[in-house]
Design a protein around this motif. Structure first.
Motif, PDB file in Angstrom:
ATOM      1  N   GLY A  91       1.006  -1.254   0.119  1.00 20.27           N
ATOM      2  CA  GLY A  91      -0.024  -0.021  -0.226  1.00 20.27           C
ATOM      3  C   GLY A  91       0.914   1.345  -0.122  1.00 20.27           C
ATOM      4  N   PRO A  92       0.342   2.464  -0.245  1.00 19.57           N
ATOM      5  CA  PRO A  92       1.059   3.711  -0.354  1.00 19.57           C
ATOM      6  C   PRO A  92       1.351   3.994   1.233  1.00 19.57           C
ATOM      7  CG  PRO A  92      -1.299   4.134  -0.669  1.00 19.57           C
ATOM      8  CD  PRO A  92      -1.103   2.665  -0.664  1.00 19.57           C
ATOM      9  N   ASN A  93       2.241   5.306   0.924  1.00 18.83           N
ATOM     10  CA  ASN A  93       2.489   5.835   2.545  1.00 18.83           C
ATOM     11  C   ASN A  93       1.018   6.180   2.926  1.00 18.83           C
ATOM     12  OD1 ASN A  93       5.240   5.288   2.093  1.00 18.83           O
ATOM     13  ND2 ASN A  93       5.484   7.288   1.160  1.00 18.83           N
ATOM     14  N   THR A 142       5.466  -3.057   2.307  1.00 20.25           N
ATOM     15  CA  THR A 142       6.208  -2.494   1.140  1.00 20.25           C
ATOM     16  C   THR A 142       5.224  -1.608   0.186  1.00 20.25           C
ATOM     17  OG1 THR A 142       7.600  -2.983  -0.775  1.00 20.25           O
ATOM     18  CG2 THR A 142       5.606  -4.400  -0.513  1.00 20.25           C
ATOM     19  N   HIS A 143       5.690  -0.648  -0.315  1.00 23.54           N
ATOM     20  CA  HIS A 143       4.926   0.212  -1.384  1.00 23.54           C
ATOM     21  C   HIS A 143       5.490  -0.128  -2.699  1.00 23.54           C
ATOM     22  CE1 HIS A 143       7.787   3.468   0.053  1.00 23.54           C
ATOM     23  NE2 HIS A 143       7.935   3.447  -1.227  1.00 23.54           N
ATOM     24  N   TYR A 144       6.573  -1.166  -2.687  1.00 24.15           N
ATOM     25  CA  TYR A 144       7.197  -1.612  -4.167  1.00 24.15           C
ATOM     26  C   TYR A 144       6.451  -2.748  -4.486  1.00 24.15           C
ATOM     27  CZ  TYR A 144      10.998   1.370  -2.905  1.00 24.15           C
ATOM     28  OH  TYR A 144      12.030   2.522  -2.629  1.00 24.15           O
ATOM     29  N   MET A 145       5.786  -2.719  -5.657  1.00 24.80           N
ATOM     30  CA  MET A 145       5.086  -3.949  -6.047  1.00 24.80           C
ATOM     31  C   MET A 145       6.041  -5.043  -6.659  1.00 24.80           C
ATOM     32  SD  MET A 145       5.206  -3.548  -9.778  1.00 24.80           S
ATOM     33  CE  MET A 145       6.286  -2.305 -10.489  1.00 24.80           C
ATOM     34  N   ASP A 146       7.200  -4.495  -6.956  1.00 20.74           N
ATOM     35  CA  ASP A 146       8.143  -5.725  -7.401  1.00 20.74           C
ATOM     36  C   ASP A 146       8.531  -6.609  -6.194  1.00 20.74           C
ATOM     37  OD1 ASP A 146       9.409  -3.561  -6.603  1.00 20.74           O
ATOM     38  OD2 ASP A 146      11.097  -3.835  -7.850  1.00 20.74           O
ATOM     39  N   VAL A 148      -2.046  -8.678   1.260  1.00 22.95           N
ATOM     40  CA  VAL A 148      -3.104  -7.844   1.319  1.00 22.95           C
ATOM     41  C   VAL A 148      -2.882  -6.453   0.592  1.00 22.95           C
ATOM     42  CG1 VAL A 148      -4.332  -9.007   3.135  1.00 22.95           C
ATOM     43  CG2 VAL A 148      -2.912  -7.057   3.688  1.00 22.95           C
ATOM     44  N   ILE A 149      -3.934  -5.882  -0.058  1.00 25.47           N
ATOM     45  CA  ILE A 149      -3.565  -4.451  -0.620  1.00 25.47           C
ATOM     46  C   ILE A 149      -4.264  -3.461   0.487  1.00 25.47           C
ATOM     47  CG2 ILE A 149      -4.157  -3.007  -2.522  1.00 25.47           C
ATOM     48  CD1 ILE A 149      -3.435  -5.309  -4.129  1.00 25.47           C
TER      49      ILE A 149
END
Lengths: 250, 305
Positions: free
Chosen positions: B38-40, B193-197, B207-208
């Motif tokens: 998810g984002p910050n 993480t906010h890095y999808m890779d 979970v998103i």
């Protein structure tokens, strides 16, 4: 608590030599410059003793008090802030109370080492009548530092901007440092100010150290001073248990 | 039994009306690598702090290793490893001393920690730095040391908050390799993480999160299959021409500030249709759909705004 203390001792291993040199040099310079130098201008005795003898125990108490404020105030605020020492520690089984206890033990140790160096210098000036007196004064000075340390730590853990510490140092600690019967007798102050100084911790510490050093202590006043400082230390720990938990378990 | 079970978990901060976590439920099984993507500001770190037993939930239920973290926090923390986002290493101590004092916090003996720190430094590829002060270490080395530190008590669960944020690509790959090894050794990994890779590389399941809630849950593959097509065509147009192009293209198109995304099962065919429609994008790229696209679909925003 000893687990948290161990951390501070590991850090102290790096710096203790330097701090001991400062702890010895400081009182040496003060006693020479003010006690012996400036003191030679003081005509006659102060409270029945030469100025150096009057001044030294007061200075000892003031130094213990000031060092405790610096260690507990700035030390605790940066351990919580920039250094994040506490946050690291509470991720382990340690509780906020133990984290505080470990740090306070370390501050107490530092105050004790500083007072020990000071007392040794005083002994060098021949200011103690017996080694028992020196030990009693050493313990009194340590208590004079530990009592405010606990209260200051309890507050400092909540402080996120350092300038506030400086403000308190300048406007609370410094006046106490100067006017608590450390450099001159409180009785020389106006009556209203006298009452205020009697209510503040450093006067109790300074009077305790001085009366023990000069052999003028009575059981009553000694008990009063020790009780005042002891209650302050306990109160600081109790408040600190709350503030440390509040700040570290958000 | 699941290692971690959360239901309706909430976190509000006293003195504010800010709700960081607004009621989330999830389960983590032993040996899994489980991610919060998810984002910050999505509530990931707040969730992690509750999992680390240093933050009391404001609502809902949480069980870690079968116990209530509010009641058994101390015992539970003895079985967890925590890698905070900001390392929080002691810069004045040496690499080895950082491990030793942390081990002492767990009540481990100095003797045990001397041996253990050597083993951990080997694992973190820092054996030759043992006697150096941490302030001389690079960011990647510091992060590996933080991971080594989190392993002093042989934790059953390792909590990693943004483990590779701020690291260069090479340092990230070294770190991922170490985390794979831990996972193979049976350690349960929970990471944000906010890095999808990173999420795709490391997580078996994730979970998103967005605005304190879980938008969806699944394996990276499942999430992609559920929410987006197999491929995506990214098109860039000169400023001002995007909207027009999107209208002309029709179909399954997402308009971003700097590019258009066309969702398609066959990207090349979709790109051919773009050309047929008479559109001339500045750049065109056909790629496989990622979790970034899933996030965009679920929230209407991209991960790294």
């Amino acid at each position: 608590m000893t687990r948290a203390l161990a951390y501070w001792l590991f850090r102290y291993r790096r710096t203790w030599q330097g701090t001991v040199v400062v702890s010895v040099a400081n009182p040496l310079l003060f006693l020479l410059a003010i006690g012996a130098g400036l003191g030679s201008l003081v005509r006659g005795d102060v409270e029945g003793v030469p100025y150096l003898e009057f001044f030294a125990p007061g200075m000892l108490a003031a130094a213990a008090f000031q060092n405790a404020f610096i260690d507990a105030g700035f030390g605790v605020a940066s351990a919580r802030g920039r250094e994040r020492v506490y946050q690291t520690a509470v991720a382990t089984p340690l509780s906020p109370g133990e984290v505080m206890g470990g740090h306070l033990l370390f501050v107490g140790l530092r105050v004790f080492v500083g007072a020990l160096a000071f007392v040794a210098v005083m002994a060098g000036f021949g200011l103690f009548s017996s080694s028992g007196t020196a030990v009693a004064v050493l313990l009194a000075a340590t208590l004079t530092g530990i009592a405010p340390a606990a209260v200051v730590a309890a507050w400092a853990v909540t402080v996120t901007d350092f300038p506030r510490l400086n403000t308190v140092f300048r406007f609370v600690v410094m006046p106490m440092y100067l006017f608590s019967g450390t450099f001159f007798s409180v009785e020389q102050l106006p009556a209203a100010l006298q009452t205020i100084m009697y209510a503040l911790p450093l006067w109790h510490g300074a009077d305790l150290c001085r009366s023990l050093a000069l052999g003028t202590a009575t059981p009553g006043t000694t008990l009063l001073h020790v009780a005042y400082l002891g209650v302050m230390a306990v109160a600081g720990v109790l408040i600190g248990r709350v503030t440390f938990r509040k700040v570290l378990y958000v | 039994m699941a290692l971690i079970e959360a239901e309706g978990l909430e976190k509000r901060y006293p003195g504010t009306d800010f709700t960081a976590v607004a009621g989330i439920g999830f389960r983590v099984e032993r040996g899994e690598a489980f991610g919060f993507l998810g984002p910050n500001g999505a509530g990931k770190s707040s969730t992690m702090r509750m999992l680390a037993c240093v933050s009391q939930p404001s609502g809902g239920s949480l069980r870690i290793l079968g116990d209530d973290p509010v009641v058994h926090g101390r015992a539970l923390r003895a079985r967890l490893g925590v890698v905070p986002q900001d390392d929080a290493l002691d810069l004045q101590l040496t690499v080895r001393e950082n491990l030793i004092v942390y081990g002492l916090y767990f009540g481990l003996s100095l003797k045990h920690m001397r041996a253990k720190s050597a083993e951990l430094l080997e694992f973190a590829q820092l054996a030759d730095k043992a006697g150096e002060r941490v302030e001389h270490l690079s960011g990647g080395m510091r992060r590996r040391l933080t991971i080594a530190r989190s392993l002093v008590n042989d934790p059953e669960i390792l909590l990693l908050d943004e483990p590779t944020t701020g690291l260069d690509p090479q340092a990230r790959h070294i770190l991922w390799d170490r985390l794979f090894r831990l996972k193979s050794a049976g350690v349960t990994l929970i990471l944000t993480t906010h890095y999808m890779d990173e999420a795709e590389q490391l997580c078996d399941r994730l979970v998103i999160m967005d605005k304190g809630l879980i938008a969806d849950e699944g394996t990276p593959r499942e999430l992609i299959d559920r929410h987006v097509t197999r491929e995506v065509v990214e098109l860039r147009f000169p400023p001002g021409e995007q909207e027009q192009a999107a209208e002309k293209l029709g179909g399954d198109v997402e308009v971003l500030p700097d590019r258009l995304l066309c969702y398609a099962d066959d990207g090349d065919a979709a790109l051919a249709r773009v050309t047929e429609a008479g559109l001339r994008p500045l750049t065109a790229l056909v790629r496989r759909a990622t979790l970034e696209d899933v996030f965009l679909r679920l929230t209407g925003r991209s991960l790294t705004d």
